[in-house]
Enzyme design. Sequence first.
Site, PDB file in Angstrom:
ATOM      1  N   GLU A   1       0.881   3.836   1.853  1.00  0.00           N
ATOM      2  CA  GLU A   1       1.352   4.227   3.175  1.00  0.00           C
ATOM      3  C   GLU A   1       2.539   3.386   3.628  1.00  0.00           C
ATOM      4  O   GLU A   1       3.502   3.914   4.192  1.00  0.00           O
ATOM      5  CB  GLU A   1       0.224   4.070   4.214  1.00  0.00           C
TER       6      GLU A   1
ATOM      7  N   HIS B   1       0.855  -1.190   0.000  1.00  0.00           N
ATOM      8  CA  HIS B   1       0.000   0.000   0.000  1.00  0.00           C
ATOM      9  C   HIS B   1       0.893   1.243   0.000  1.00  0.00           C
ATOM     10  O   HIS B   1       2.031   1.202   0.470  1.00  0.00           O
ATOM     11  CB  HIS B   1      -0.894   0.015   1.240  1.00  0.00           C
TER      12      HIS B   1
END
Length: 143
Positions: free
Chosen positions: A48, A46
Amino acid sequence: MDEALREAKKAFTKGETPVGAIIVFENRIIGKAHNQVELLQDATAHAEMIALTQASSALQNWRLNGAQIYVTKEPCPMCFGAIILSRIERVVYGASEKRLPGIKQMAFMMGLTKPIPVLGGVREAEGRDLLQSFFRIQREKTE
């Protein structure tokens, strides 16, 4: 958030779920990424998570005290957990995640003794429009 949205658009053009994230420390970007789950064939890739890894490398420390993360979509439970463990000071996100527990609910469930400041809805329409366009195209491909 401009830079996070640019990252999300990169993901969109690559056929990835359009989420972008940046991490800022002392007014400079130390981590910048977009989703790469399909490219890397890694469920943890992801935006993040990749940005956190870059930021830790930039500071040569896994503790990101004083850093802030800007994400185009509210972080999922996995990413929020990593954000907490990384000691990020503040979370700013765009589009809300309707299908999963929200960040505030996750913080409560995790029993956080020191709440992390969260600001949601920043440039929400832009992030949401990217996501909706992406998933509309994906549905059309399967019809």
